[in-house]
Motif scaffolding. Structure first.
Motif, PDB file in Angstrom:
ATOM      1  N   GLY A 134       0.779  -1.230   0.000  1.00 43.24           N
ATOM      2  CA  GLY A 134       0.000   0.000   0.000  1.00 43.24           C
ATOM      3  C   GLY A 134       0.807   1.273   0.000  1.00 43.24           C
ATOM      4  N   SER A 135       2.135   1.191   0.116  1.00 44.45           N
ATOM      5  CA  SER A 135       2.958   2.397   0.078  1.00 44.45           C
ATOM      6  C   SER A 135       2.906   3.012  -1.316  1.00 44.45           C
ATOM      7  N   THR A 136       2.692   4.322  -1.376  1.00 42.24           N
ATOM      8  CA  THR A 136       2.681   5.011  -2.665  1.00 42.24           C
ATOM      9  C   THR A 136       4.096   5.471  -2.993  1.00 42.24           C
ATOM     10  N   ILE A 137       4.498   5.242  -4.246  1.00 42.52           N
ATOM     11  CA  ILE A 137       5.894   5.452  -4.622  1.00 42.52           C
ATOM     12  C   ILE A 137       5.968   6.190  -5.952  1.00 42.52           C
ATOM     13  N   ASP A 145      11.659  -7.854  -8.458  1.00 37.66           N
ATOM     14  CA  ASP A 145      10.932  -7.729  -7.193  1.00 37.66           C
ATOM     15  C   ASP A 145      10.015  -6.512  -7.213  1.00 37.66           C
ATOM     16  N   PHE A 146      10.534  -5.403  -7.717  1.00 38.11           N
ATOM     17  CA  PHE A 146       9.698  -4.205  -7.748  1.00 38.11           C
ATOM     18  C   PHE A 146       8.578  -4.338  -8.781  1.00 38.11           C
ATOM     19  N   GLU A 147       8.849  -5.021  -9.890  1.00 41.07           N
ATOM     20  CA  GLU A 147       7.798  -5.210 -10.889  1.00 41.07           C
ATOM     21  C   GLU A 147       6.640  -6.026 -10.313  1.00 41.07           C
ATOM     22  N   ARG A 148       6.953  -6.980  -9.433  1.00 43.04           N
ATOM     23  CA  ARG A 148       5.886  -7.732  -8.769  1.00 43.04           C
ATOM     24  C   ARG A 148       5.066  -6.814  -7.866  1.00 43.04           C
ATOM     25  N   TYR A 149       5.755  -5.906  -7.163  1.00 42.00           N
ATOM     26  CA  TYR A 149       5.046  -4.944  -6.311  1.00 42.00           C
ATOM     27  C   TYR A 149       4.141  -4.057  -7.165  1.00 42.00           C
ATOM     28  N   ARG A 150       4.640  -3.626  -8.316  1.00 42.08           N
ATOM     29  CA  ARG A 150       3.849  -2.788  -9.219  1.00 42.08           C
ATOM     30  C   ARG A 150       2.588  -3.521  -9.679  1.00 42.08           C
ATOM     31  N   GLU A 157      -2.098   1.027  -8.464  1.00 41.18           N
ATOM     32  CA  GLU A 157      -2.494   2.371  -8.050  1.00 41.18           C
ATOM     33  C   GLU A 157      -1.490   2.990  -7.072  1.00 41.18           C
ATOM     34  N   CYS A 158      -0.552   2.185  -6.563  1.00 44.14           N
ATOM     35  CA  CYS A 158       0.456   2.702  -5.631  1.00 44.14           C
ATOM     36  C   CYS A 158       1.592   3.418  -6.354  1.00 44.14           C
ATOM     37  N   ILE A 159       1.716   3.203  -7.663  1.00 42.56           N
ATOM     38  CA  ILE A 159       2.849   3.718  -8.421  1.00 42.56           C
ATOM     39  C   ILE A 159       2.462   5.008  -9.137  1.00 42.56           C
ATOM     40  N   VAL A 160       3.264   6.043  -8.935  1.00 35.45           N
ATOM     41  CA  VAL A 160       3.039   7.338  -9.581  1.00 35.45           C
ATOM     42  C   VAL A 160       4.196   7.590 -10.539  1.00 35.45           C
ATOM     43  N   ASP A 197       8.047  15.461  -0.519  1.00 31.71           N
ATOM     44  CA  ASP A 197       8.129  16.588   0.415  1.00 31.71           C
ATOM     45  C   ASP A 197       6.747  17.128   0.765  1.00 31.71           C
ATOM     46  N   ARG A 198       5.832  17.105  -0.206  1.00 30.89           N
ATOM     47  CA  ARG A 198       4.474  17.624   0.018  1.00 30.89           C
ATOM     48  C   ARG A 198       3.529  16.582   0.597  1.00 30.89           C
ATOM     49  N   GLY A 199       4.026  15.357   0.783  1.00 33.89           N
ATOM     50  CA  GLY A 199       3.185  14.309   1.333  1.00 33.89           C
ATOM     51  C   GLY A 199       2.217  13.713   0.340  1.00 33.89           C
ATOM     52  N   ARG A 200       2.442  13.949  -0.947  1.00 32.13           N
ATOM     53  CA  ARG A 200       1.554  13.403  -1.974  1.00 32.13           C
ATOM     54  C   ARG A 200       1.810  11.913  -2.202  1.00 32.13           C
ATOM     55  N   VAL A 201       3.046  11.477  -1.967  1.00 32.54           N
ATOM     56  CA  VAL A 201       3.395  10.052  -2.015  1.00 32.54           C
ATOM     57  C   VAL A 201       4.235   9.740  -0.785  1.00 32.54           C
ATOM     58  N   ASP A 202       4.339   8.450  -0.467  1.00 31.69           N
ATOM     59  CA  ASP A 202       5.125   8.045   0.698  1.00 31.69           C
ATOM     60  C   ASP A 202       6.625   8.059   0.413  1.00 31.69           C
ATOM     61  N   PHE A 203       6.983   7.585  -0.784  1.00 32.76           N
ATOM     62  CA  PHE A 203       8.396   7.425  -1.109  1.00 32.76           C
ATOM     63  C   PHE A 203       8.676   7.798  -2.558  1.00 32.76           C
ATOM     64  N   ALA A 204       9.957   7.968  -2.837  1.00 30.58           N
ATOM     65  CA  ALA A 204      10.429   8.120  -4.214  1.00 30.58           C
ATOM     66  C   ALA A 204      11.607   7.176  -4.403  1.00 30.58           C
TER      67      ALA A 204
END
Length: 255
Positions: free
Chosen positions: A135-138, A149-154, A159-162, A175-182
């Protein structure tokens, strides 16, 4: 001795903007390659004072000079578009490319010339375990491949991937809190944190998404096996010079 003659052309269409730098050496070069560059991917490839600079730019120019090749730089707004143009034969070389079997259908891969470590970056105080939490947005770079591994997460959480076009955009979303990580290459992430004044808000987490060799991708429509072999020999013979460039940037921006 090499001498560089530089001419600049700027043009804008509905789909892309491009800067072209024509480089020549004394006498005739063996071939002129169209090289796709990133305009905003410091410290690897970026535009400053009407000149492309960065770690990968230095390596590309070193290898092509040593191979007695000339080059034209062209800029597209995303790596996805660059891949499309390489597949069409409008681009000859894309640097810092990770290997995928799909891309190998239409492109040659050179020998690896360096490694890159893709790190997860988040806001200070945010907990990141050794694996990605569901559920982490990235925020990711559009068109980039970060390993199986990341492709499996995708696939499990599309919807978690931006998708974004620049590292600055990815870090602004964090920085703006629009996603959890980059996701960003470790040196590039440290560079952005320093230059954008984000030292007090964004940090690299303990999560390494992927560490992999990177290559030149070369258009099968424009280059031959013999030319690929020639470039591979030059990369091997330039190993010490390439390492010196990488070490310089690690010392300048790395932790």
């Amino acid at each position: 001795m090499f001498r560089s003659y530089t001419y600049w052309v700027f043009y804008l269409t509905l789909t892309f903007a491009a800067f072209t730098e024509v480089n020549a050496v004394e006498g005739e070069c063996k071939k002129t390659l169209v090289v796709s560059v990133a305009q905003e991917w410091p410290p690897f490839s970026y535009l400053e004072d009407d000149e492309f600079k960065g770690l990968d730019i230095e390596i590309v120019e070193l290898v092509l000079r040593n191979a007695n090749y000339c080059w034209n730089y062209v800029y597209y707004p995303s790596s996805t578009r660059s891949l499309i143009e390489l597949k069409k034969g409008n681009v000859d070389l894309i640097f810092a490319a990770s290997y995928t079997s799909e891309r190998a259908d239409y492109a040659f891969y050179s020998e690896a010339y360096r490694f890159e470590t893709m790190q997860l970056f988040g806001r200070i105080g945010q907990i990141a375990k050794s694996t990605l939490e569901a559920g982490s947005t990235i925020a990711v770079n559009r068109g980039s491949h970060y390993g199986n591994d990341f492709e499996r997460y995708r696939q499990e959480c599309e919807e978690c991937i931006v998708d974004t076009n620049t590292a600055s955009e990815r870090f602004a979303l964090v920085d703006r809190g629009r996603v959890d990580f980059a996701i960003e290459e470790s040196i590039a992430g440290d560079y952005i944190i320093d230059k954008a004044g984000l030292t007090g808000s964004i940090v690299p987490t303990s999560v390494t998404i992927n560490r992999s060799p990177v290559h030149f991708m070369l258009s099968k429509k424009q280059l031959t096996f013999l030319e690929l072999d020639h470039l591979n020999q030059v990369i091997g013979n330039s190993h010490n010079e390439i390492n010196s460039i990488v070490i310089k940037y690690h010392q300048r921006y790395g932790n």
